[in-house]
Design an enzyme around this catalytic site. Structure first.
Site, PDB file in Angstrom:
ATOM      1  N   SER A  36       0.885  -1.013  -0.014  1.00 19.70           N
ATOM      2  CA  SER A  36      -0.153   0.011  -0.084  1.00 19.70           C
ATOM      3  C   SER A  36       0.881   1.224  -0.101  1.00 19.70           C
ATOM      4  CB  SER A  36      -0.910   0.029   1.238  1.00 19.70           C
ATOM      5  OG  SER A  36      -1.667   1.278   1.300  1.00 19.70           O
ATOM      6  N   TYR A  57      -1.530  -0.846  10.209  1.00 16.57           N
ATOM      7  CA  TYR A  57      -1.357  -1.253   8.753  1.00 16.57           C
ATOM      8  C   TYR A  57      -0.345  -0.502   7.910  1.00 16.57           C
ATOM      9  CZ  TYR A  57      -3.448  -1.070   3.941  1.00 16.57           C
ATOM     10  OH  TYR A  57      -3.695  -1.486   2.503  1.00 16.57           O
TER      11      TYR A  57
HETATM   12  N1  LIG Z   1      -8.642  -0.317  -1.833  1.00 15.36           N
HETATM   13  C1  LIG Z   1      -7.693   0.498  -1.509  1.00 15.36           C
HETATM   14  O1  LIG Z   1      -7.844   1.823  -1.517  1.00 15.36           O
HETATM   15  C2  LIG Z   1      -6.302  -0.085  -1.297  1.00 15.36           C
HETATM   16  C3  LIG Z   1      -5.173   0.840  -1.071  1.00 15.36           C
HETATM   17  C4  LIG Z   1      -3.943   0.297  -0.884  1.00 15.36           C
HETATM   18  C5  LIG Z   1      -3.794  -1.028  -0.647  1.00 15.36           C
HETATM   19  N2  LIG Z   1      -4.685  -1.906  -0.922  1.00 15.36           N
HETATM   20  C6  LIG Z   1      -4.415  -3.364  -0.782  1.00 15.36           C
HETATM   21  O2  LIG Z   1      -5.272  -3.938  -1.559  1.00 15.36           O
HETATM   22  C7  LIG Z   1      -5.422  -5.173  -1.088  1.00 15.36           C
HETATM   23  C8  LIG Z   1      -6.839  -5.799  -1.302  1.00 15.36           C
HETATM   24  O3  LIG Z   1      -7.548  -5.335  -2.060  1.00 15.36           O
HETATM   25  P1  LIG Z   1      -8.939  -5.958  -2.489  1.00 15.36           P
HETATM   26  O4  LIG Z   1      -9.893  -4.640  -2.914  1.00 15.36           O
HETATM   27  O5  LIG Z   1      -8.907  -7.384  -3.244  1.00 15.36           O
HETATM   28  O6  LIG Z   1      -9.797  -6.356  -0.955  1.00 15.36           O
HETATM   29  P2  LIG Z   1     -10.883  -7.231  -0.603  1.00 15.36           P
HETATM   30  O7  LIG Z   1     -11.217  -6.892   0.865  1.00 15.36           O
HETATM   31  O8  LIG Z   1     -12.112  -6.910  -1.558  1.00 15.36           O
HETATM   32  O9  LIG Z   1     -10.412  -8.609  -1.093  1.00 15.36           O
HETATM   33  C9  LIG Z   1      -9.533  -9.437  -0.357  1.00 15.36           C
HETATM   34  C10 LIG Z   1      -9.869 -10.718  -0.261  1.00 15.36           C
HETATM   35  O10 LIG Z   1      -8.990 -11.398   0.626  1.00 15.36           O
HETATM   36  C11 LIG Z   1      -9.628 -12.460   1.437  1.00 15.36           C
HETATM   37  N3  LIG Z   1      -9.076 -12.775   2.871  1.00 15.36           N
HETATM   38  C12 LIG Z   1      -8.711 -12.027   3.854  1.00 15.36           C
HETATM   39  N4  LIG Z   1      -8.056 -12.582   4.642  1.00 15.36           N
HETATM   40  C13 LIG Z   1      -7.699 -13.902   4.144  1.00 15.36           C
HETATM   41  C14 LIG Z   1      -7.011 -14.834   4.586  1.00 15.36           C
HETATM   42  N5  LIG Z   1      -6.464 -14.929   5.570  1.00 15.36           N
HETATM   43  N6  LIG Z   1      -6.590 -15.986   3.572  1.00 15.36           N
HETATM   44  C15 LIG Z   1      -7.459 -15.858   2.451  1.00 15.36           C
HETATM   45  N7  LIG Z   1      -8.122 -14.934   1.974  1.00 15.36           N
HETATM   46  C16 LIG Z   1      -8.350 -13.935   2.874  1.00 15.36           C
HETATM   47  C17 LIG Z   1     -10.901 -11.745   2.053  1.00 15.36           C
HETATM   48  O11 LIG Z   1     -12.040 -12.576   2.058  1.00 15.36           O
HETATM   49  C18 LIG Z   1     -11.371 -10.831   0.582  1.00 15.36           C
HETATM   50  O12 LIG Z   1     -12.134 -11.739  -0.389  1.00 15.36           O
HETATM   51  C19 LIG Z   1      -4.968  -5.401   0.376  1.00 15.36           C
HETATM   52  O13 LIG Z   1      -3.756  -5.916   0.293  1.00 15.36           O
HETATM   53  C20 LIG Z   1      -4.865  -4.144   0.480  1.00 15.36           C
HETATM   54  O14 LIG Z   1      -4.130  -3.616   1.594  1.00 15.36           O
HETATM   55  C21 LIG Z   1      -6.031  -1.507  -1.200  1.00 15.36           C
END
Ligand SMILES: NC(=O)c1ccc[n+]([C@@H]2O[C@H](COP(=O)([O-])OP(=O)(O)OC[C@H]3O[C@@H](n4cnc5c(N)ncnc54)[C@H](O)[C@@H]3O)[C@@H](O)[C@H]2O)c1
Length: 266
Positions: free
Chosen positions: A150, A162
């Site tokens: 991130s 985070y």
């Molecule tokens: N959306 C933003 O603005 C943003 C910004 C910076 C970084 N990120 C990073 O992007 C990534 C996630 O994005 P996304 O939109 O796909 O999120 P999301 O929450 O929609 O999808 C993440 C998926 O991971 C699964 N998950 C959680 N814990 C788990 C585990 N222990 N084992 C297996 N699966 C697991 C959840 O069930 C979920 O379906 C993260 O790493 C987040 O930190 C997002």
């Protein structure tokens, strides 16, 4: 599409998504990888979420299968890797997308349970798949690992757990990149900035009790490029490049996908 991942086996960890009215990073990446010719193993601890991604991929006529491993459970990750190698003979791409932030706070207020959970999930969910996939890739003499970090790792953020977890993920990425360069394995990270995904919008709006459209407007205003957040497809396209052979000389990179936010100092 142009078959940029033709013939490759790609494991996407965190391939489902938080429910919401836009697409998540892991789901968009899984779909794009499949469109570009990869056989996608869509891993999510929520089987329904993984299966939904697979259904979307199959509806477009491409290949994928669901797996409900919890990426923080070593036995489950070992089984996932063993099963993938048994079925497909190789793993070319590992995309570690899991990340959480619920319960995070400033240093004076953070609950240690939340600290432990965020650090454990955000790091172990990348460390364990890497631990078990690296020997497979070393045997192949080839492979690409992408960790979703991130911009918070390097930008100002009051939320300590985070930020610390993603900064550690960046360090982990660079350590692996250097250690495994000789094995032909590339390891890079993507640093998304402000993205319009359900994890961010629905997640933050409900945590803070704010209106979703207001939150969207606030986040849009902070982005230099067109004053508009990115989408999960922006992360997916960066991931596609890093996963593909086009990035064959690229390793150890921490790539911001942030509409210029990290370039604006002051
Ligand atoms: N959306 C933003 O603005 C943003 C910004 C910076 C970084 N990120 C990073 O992007 C990534 C996630 O994005 P996304 O939109 O796909 O999120 P999301 O929450 O929609 O999808 C993440 C998926 O991971 C699964 N998950 C959680 N814990 C788990 C585990 N222990 N084992 C297996 N699966 C697991 C959840 O069930 C979920 O379906 C993260 O790493 C987040 O930190 C997002």
């Amino acid at each position: 599409m142009s078959d940029r991942l033709a013939g490759k086996v790609a494991v996407v960890v965190g391939a489902g998504q938080t429910p919401g009215d836009t697409i998540g990073n892991g789901r968009a990446t899984s779909i794009l990888f499949a469109r570009e010719g990869a056989h996608v193993i869509a891993v999510d601890r929520r089987r329904d979420a993984a299966e939904e991604t697979v259904t979307m991929i199959r509806a477009e006529g491409f290949e994928a299968e669901a797996n409900d491993a919890d990426a923080t459970d070593e036995a489950a990750v070992r089984d996932l890797v063993d099963a993938t190698v048994a079925d497909h003979g190789r793993i070319d791409v590992l995309h570690n997308n899991v990340g959480i932030g619920a319960g995070d706070s400033v240093a004076e207020a953070i609950e240690m349970d939340a600290w432990d959970r965020i650090l454990a999930v955000n790091l172990k969910s990348a460390v364990l798949p890497c631990k078990h996939v690296l020997p497979v890739m070393r045997g192949q003499g080839d492979g690409s690992i992408v960790n979703v970090s991130s911009l918070a790792a390097v930008a100002a953020s009051p939320l300590v757990a985070y930020k610390a977890s993603k900064a550690a993920l960046n360090a982990f990425t660079q350590s692996l990149a250097v250690t495994h360069a000789r094995d032909g394995i590339r390891v890079n990270a993507i640093l998304p900035g402000l993205m319009d995904t359900p994890m961010a919008i629905e997640g933050i709006a409900s945590a803070l009790g704010v209106d979703r459209d207001e939150l969207r407007a606030q986040r849009d205003a902070m982005v230099p490029l067109r004053h508009k957040m990115g989408t999960a497809w922006d992360v997916a396209h960066a991931a596609l490049f890093l996963a593909s052979d086009e990035a064959r000389f690229v390793t150890g990179v921490l790539l911001p996908v942030d509409g210029g936010q990290s370039a604006r100092v002051g």
